[in-house]
Design a protein around this motif. Structure first.
Motif, PDB file in Angstrom:
ATOM      1  N   GLY A  96       5.501   1.849 -23.201  1.00  5.06           N
ATOM      2  CA  GLY A  96       5.923   0.493 -22.836  1.00  5.06           C
ATOM      3  C   GLY A  96       7.403   0.271 -23.084  1.00  5.06           C
ATOM      4  O   GLY A  96       8.071  -0.429 -22.325  1.00  5.06           O
ATOM      5  N   LEU A  97       7.925   0.875 -24.141  1.00  5.20           N
ATOM      6  CA  LEU A  97       9.325   0.649 -24.505  1.00  5.20           C
ATOM      7  C   LEU A  97      10.288   1.408 -23.618  1.00  5.20           C
ATOM      8  O   LEU A  97      11.451   1.041 -23.533  1.00  5.20           O
ATOM      9  N   ASP A  98       9.811   2.466 -22.961  1.00  8.81           N
ATOM     10  CA  ASP A  98      10.776   3.185 -22.120  1.00  8.81           C
ATOM     11  C   ASP A  98      11.067   2.398 -20.834  1.00  8.81           C
ATOM     12  O   ASP A  98      11.862   2.803 -20.011  1.00  8.81           O
ATOM     13  N   LYS A  99      10.432   1.213 -20.736  1.00 11.24           N
ATOM     14  CA  LYS A  99      10.772   0.225 -19.701  1.00 11.24           C
ATOM     15  C   LYS A  99      10.859   0.830 -18.316  1.00 11.24           C
ATOM     16  O   LYS A  99      11.621   0.379 -17.476  1.00 11.24           O
ATOM     17  N   SER A 100      10.121   1.899 -18.100  1.00 10.72           N
ATOM     18  CA  SER A 100      10.108   2.443 -16.751  1.00 10.72           C
ATOM     19  C   SER A 100       9.430   1.414 -15.866  1.00 10.72           C
ATOM     20  O   SER A 100       8.469   0.773 -16.271  1.00 10.72           O
ATOM     21  N   GLN A 101       9.979   1.228 -14.693  1.00 12.30           N
ATOM     22  CA  GLN A 101       9.372   0.310 -13.743  1.00 12.30           C
ATOM     23  C   GLN A 101       8.027   0.887 -13.296  1.00 12.30           C
ATOM     24  O   GLN A 101       7.731   2.032 -13.541  1.00 12.30           O
ATOM     25  N   TRP A 102       7.272   0.040 -12.616  1.00 17.49           N
ATOM     26  CA  TRP A 102       6.077   0.571 -11.950  1.00 17.49           C
ATOM     27  C   TRP A 102       6.538   1.486 -10.822  1.00 17.49           C
ATOM     28  O   TRP A 102       7.319   1.091  -9.971  1.00 17.49           O
ATOM     29  N   ILE A 103       6.078   2.717 -10.854  1.00 17.65           N
ATOM     30  CA  ILE A 103       6.467   3.669  -9.810  1.00 17.65           C
ATOM     31  C   ILE A 103       5.202   4.292  -9.224  1.00 17.65           C
ATOM     32  O   ILE A 103       4.430   4.915  -9.946  1.00 17.65           O
ATOM     33  N   ALA A 104       5.009   4.086  -7.920  1.00 17.29           N
ATOM     34  CA  ALA A 104       3.794   4.589  -7.276  1.00 17.29           C
ATOM     35  C   ALA A 104       3.817   6.103  -7.222  1.00 17.29           C
ATOM     36  O   ALA A 104       4.808   6.709  -6.833  1.00 17.29           O
ATOM     37  N   ARG A 105       2.705   6.723  -7.665  1.00 17.18           N
ATOM     38  CA  ARG A 105       2.566   8.168  -7.552  1.00 17.18           C
ATOM     39  C   ARG A 105       1.966   8.491  -6.196  1.00 17.18           C
ATOM     40  O   ARG A 105       1.165   7.741  -5.667  1.00 17.18           O
ATOM     41  N   ARG A 106       2.369   9.629  -5.674  1.00 10.70           N
ATOM     42  CA  ARG A 106       1.959   9.976  -4.330  1.00 10.70           C
ATOM     43  C   ARG A 106       0.996  11.151  -4.326  1.00 10.70           C
ATOM     44  O   ARG A 106       1.279  12.200  -4.877  1.00 10.70           O
ATOM     45  N   PHE A 107      -0.151  10.956  -3.716  1.00 11.09           N
ATOM     46  CA  PHE A 107      -1.087  12.050  -3.483  1.00 11.09           C
ATOM     47  C   PHE A 107      -1.161  12.257  -1.972  1.00 11.09           C
ATOM     48  O   PHE A 107      -1.049  11.303  -1.206  1.00 11.09           O
ATOM     49  N   GLU A 108      -1.348  13.496  -1.558  1.00  9.32           N
ATOM     50  CA  GLU A 108      -1.331  13.810  -0.123  1.00  9.32           C
ATOM     51  C   GLU A 108      -2.737  13.760   0.474  1.00  9.32           C
ATOM     52  O   GLU A 108      -3.710  14.120  -0.190  1.00  9.32           O
ATOM     53  N   TYR A 109      -2.817  13.327   1.733  1.00  9.64           N
ATOM     54  CA  TYR A 109      -4.119  13.147   2.375  1.00  9.64           C
ATOM     55  C   TYR A 109      -4.294  13.963   3.657  1.00  9.64           C
ATOM     56  O   TYR A 109      -5.140  13.640   4.481  1.00  9.64           O
ATOM     57  N   GLY A 110      -3.473  15.004   3.804  1.00 11.89           N
ATOM     58  CA  GLY A 110      -3.627  15.857   4.984  1.00 11.89           C
ATOM     59  C   GLY A 110      -2.890  15.263   6.180  1.00 11.89           C
ATOM     60  O   GLY A 110      -2.673  14.059   6.255  1.00 11.89           O
ATOM     61  N   SER A 111      -2.550  16.105   7.152  1.00 16.25           N
ATOM     62  CA  SER A 111      -1.599  15.678   8.192  1.00 16.25           C
ATOM     63  C   SER A 111      -2.130  14.527   9.051  1.00 16.25           C
ATOM     64  O   SER A 111      -1.369  13.627   9.403  1.00 16.25           O
ATOM     65  N   ASP A 112      -3.416  14.518   9.367  1.00 13.26           N
ATOM     66  CA  ASP A 112      -3.936  13.442  10.227  1.00 13.26           C
ATOM     67  C   ASP A 112      -3.833  12.078   9.538  1.00 13.26           C
ATOM     68  O   ASP A 112      -3.354  11.104  10.124  1.00 13.26           O
ATOM     69  N   VAL A 113      -4.277  12.024   8.303  1.00 12.99           N
ATOM     70  CA  VAL A 113      -4.225  10.758   7.567  1.00 12.99           C
ATOM     71  C   VAL A 113      -2.776  10.380   7.279  1.00 12.99           C
ATOM     72  O   VAL A 113      -2.393   9.205   7.394  1.00 12.99           O
ATOM     73  N   GLU A 114      -1.962  11.372   6.935  1.00 12.47           N
ATOM     74  CA  GLU A 114      -0.555  11.079   6.655  1.00 12.47           C
ATOM     75  C   GLU A 114       0.134  10.462   7.873  1.00 12.47           C
ATOM     76  O   GLU A 114       0.917   9.531   7.748  1.00 12.47           O
ATOM     77  N   LYS A 115      -0.196  10.982   9.059  1.00 12.31           N
ATOM     78  CA  LYS A 115       0.378  10.428  10.293  1.00 12.31           C
ATOM     79  C   LYS A 115      -0.048   8.969  10.456  1.00 12.31           C
ATOM     80  O   LYS A 115       0.742   8.106  10.823  1.00 12.31           O
ATOM     81  N   ALA A 116      -1.332   8.721  10.193  1.00 15.21           N
ATOM     82  CA  ALA A 116      -1.860   7.357  10.321  1.00 15.21           C
ATOM     83  C   ALA A 116      -1.151   6.415   9.346  1.00 15.21           C
ATOM     84  O   ALA A 116      -0.735   5.308   9.720  1.00 15.21           O
ATOM     85  N   ILE A 117      -1.000   6.873   8.119  1.00 15.37           N
ATOM     86  CA  ILE A 117      -0.335   6.036   7.111  1.00 15.37           C
ATOM     87  C   ILE A 117       1.092   5.724   7.549  1.00 15.37           C
ATOM     88  O   ILE A 117       1.545   4.579   7.484  1.00 15.37           O
ATOM     89  N   LYS A 118       1.766   6.755   8.021  1.00 18.99           N
ATOM     90  CA  LYS A 118       3.159   6.587   8.412  1.00 18.99           C
ATOM     91  C   LYS A 118       3.287   5.562   9.542  1.00 18.99           C
ATOM     92  O   LYS A 118       4.170   4.698   9.513  1.00 18.99           O
ATOM     93  N   GLY A 119       2.373   5.659  10.528  1.00 18.57           N
ATOM     94  CA  GLY A 119       2.408   4.728  11.651  1.00 18.57           C
ATOM     95  C   GLY A 119       2.222   3.289  11.198  1.00 18.57           C
ATOM     96  O   GLY A 119       2.956   2.387  11.622  1.00 18.57           O
ATOM     97  N   ILE A 120       1.253   3.069  10.350  1.00 21.34           N
ATOM     98  CA  ILE A 120       0.985   1.710   9.870  1.00 21.34           C
ATOM     99  C   ILE A 120       2.171   1.213   9.032  1.00 21.34           C
ATOM    100  O   ILE A 120       2.613   0.065   9.161  1.00 21.34           O
ATOM    101  N   GLN A 121       2.668   2.116   8.211  1.00 25.23           N
ATOM    102  CA  GLN A 121       3.809   1.775   7.362  1.00 25.23           C
ATOM    103  C   GLN A 121       4.991   1.311   8.210  1.00 25.23           C
ATOM    104  O   GLN A 121       5.635   0.311   7.903  1.00 25.23           O
ATOM    105  N   GLU A 122       5.246   2.018   9.310  1.00 26.39           N
ATOM    106  CA  GLU A 122       6.362   1.639  10.173  1.00 26.39           C
ATOM    107  C   GLU A 122       6.107   0.292  10.815  1.00 26.39           C
ATOM    108  O   GLU A 122       7.018  -0.523  10.946  1.00 26.39           O
ATOM    109  N   SER A 123       4.842   0.039  11.200  1.00 29.33           N
ATOM    110  CA  SER A 123       4.549  -1.231  11.863  1.00 29.33           C
ATOM    111  C   SER A 123       4.687  -2.409  10.892  1.00 29.33           C
ATOM    112  O   SER A 123       4.868  -3.547  11.306  1.00 29.33           O
ATOM    113  N   LEU A 124       4.588  -2.136   9.605  1.00 19.19           N
ATOM    114  CA  LEU A 124       4.734  -3.207   8.609  1.00 19.19           C
ATOM    115  C   LEU A 124       6.158  -3.757   8.595  1.00 19.19           C
ATOM    116  O   LEU A 124       6.362  -4.962   8.418  1.00 19.19           O
ATOM    117  N   GLY A 125       7.121  -2.882   8.778  1.00 18.39           N
ATOM    118  CA  GLY A 125       8.525  -3.289   8.816  1.00 18.39           C
ATOM    119  C   GLY A 125       8.879  -4.235   7.681  1.00 18.39           C
ATOM    120  O   GLY A 125       8.579  -3.964   6.521  1.00 18.39           O
TER     121      GLY A 125
END
Ligand code: GDP
Ligand code: K
Ligand code: MG
Length: 281
Positions: free
Chosen positions: A163-192
């Motif tokens: 708690g004292l090292d005051k690191s911000q919340w940082i999302a950890r990334r796990f990979e979901y394979g190329s098909d799902v990753e493509k889907a995530i990327k597309g939705i992410q871009e549409s969020l803008g």
């Protein structure tokens, strides 16, 4: 005095309440989370010179929006961003319990694991390489036996340091394979620009929740106005595509990948003796 808050998260029956009691003793009070009949418990504990607030979250197996408990726990984490999330893991059911852990990490929570029921795991013949598990998950881990208080002091110090090292919340990334990753990327871009309304959550997290058909996230998305229709269309298309490619719903595909990651971690950190040791007493 740093005004730290620790939240206890964990599966039902992982020993969360026992740990909460071991930590706070009589310095606790019970209430409800705002607007719902889900019990909340709060207490304090002194960790050397720091008085720390401790919040017991409802037990949950996941951070989806399937049960009220999950929604309450997740919203608490997102809205209050406690300094440390103590993830109470039942060591004797490690694989299943890590499903929540992975989601806490993806949310970005600063996690310290209480590897609870350590006595039961050992009794069952499990040998857990705690150091390697800690390295693979990238979080401090302290074995505990909540019922006797064993490990609790070490856990509190580890959480205080985290708690004292005051690191911000940082999302950890796990990979979901190329098909799902493509889907995530597309939705992410549409969020803008909409993604800004979700800070500190990452656009990737929001996109994954859309893909998983997370009711709460979609409900919130619909209040954001301009651009939302586009996101929903892109999401529906991405879900269709995954259904065609993988013959399953996106949320199941994502869950399977999570179990895959966990199984890999489990297999490289746990040895099981063939027969549990018998108590000769
Ligand atoms: P919760 O549902 O996560 O709040 O879990 P509880 O604190 O109610 O604990 C569930 C059961 O596990 C109770 O019977 C506890 O006494 C027991 N328990 C809790 N911690 C430990 C532990 O570290 N070792 C063992 N052997 N039992 C524990
Ligand atoms: K219980
Ligand atoms: Mg409980």
């Amino acid at each position: 005095e740093h005004g730290l808050t620790f939240a206890l998260a964990g599966n039902p029956n992982s020993g969360k309440t026992s740990l909460f009691n071991a930590i706070t003793g009589a310095r606790q009070h019970v209430g409800n989370f705002p607007g719902v009949t889900v019990e909340s418990k709060e207490g304090t504990v002194k960790v050397e010179q720091d008085t720390v607030r401790v919040v017991d979250l409802p037990g949950s197996y996941s951070l989806t929006a399937y049960t009220l408990e999950e929604v309450v726990a997740r919203n608490y984490l997102i809205d209050h961003r406690p300094d440390v999330v103590i993830d109470v893991v039942d060591a004797s059911n490690l694989e299943r319990n890590l499903y929540l852990t992975i989601q806490l990490l993806e949310l970005g929570a600063p996690v310290v694991i209480a590897l609870n029921m350590f006595d039961a795991a050992e009794k069952n013949g499990m040998r857990i390489n705690v150091e390697e598990l800690s390295r693979l998950l990238g979080v401090p881990i302290v074995p505990t036996v909540a019922r006797t208080g064993q490990g609790v002091e070490d856990l509190l110090r580890a959480a205080r340091d985290r708690g004292l090292d005051k690191s911000q919340w940082i999302a950890r990334r796990f990979e979901y394979g190329s098909d799902v990753e493509k889907a995530i990327k597309g939705i992410q871009e549409s969020l803008g620009g909409l993604a800004r309304s979700w800070l500190p959550l990452t656009p990737r997290w929001v996109a994954m929740k859309c893909l998983e058909d997370d009711e709460e996230v979609i409900k919130k998305l619909k209040t954001l106005g301009d651009g939302v229709q586009k996101v929903l269309q892109v999401t529906a298309k991405a879900q269709d595509k995954i259904r065609k490619l993988m013959d399953d719903e996106a949320e199941n595909v994502i869950a399977d990948f999570r179990y895959g990651h966990i199984n890999g971690i489990f297999r490289s950190t746990v040895r099981q003796r063939k027969r549990p040791r018998l108590d000769m007493s």
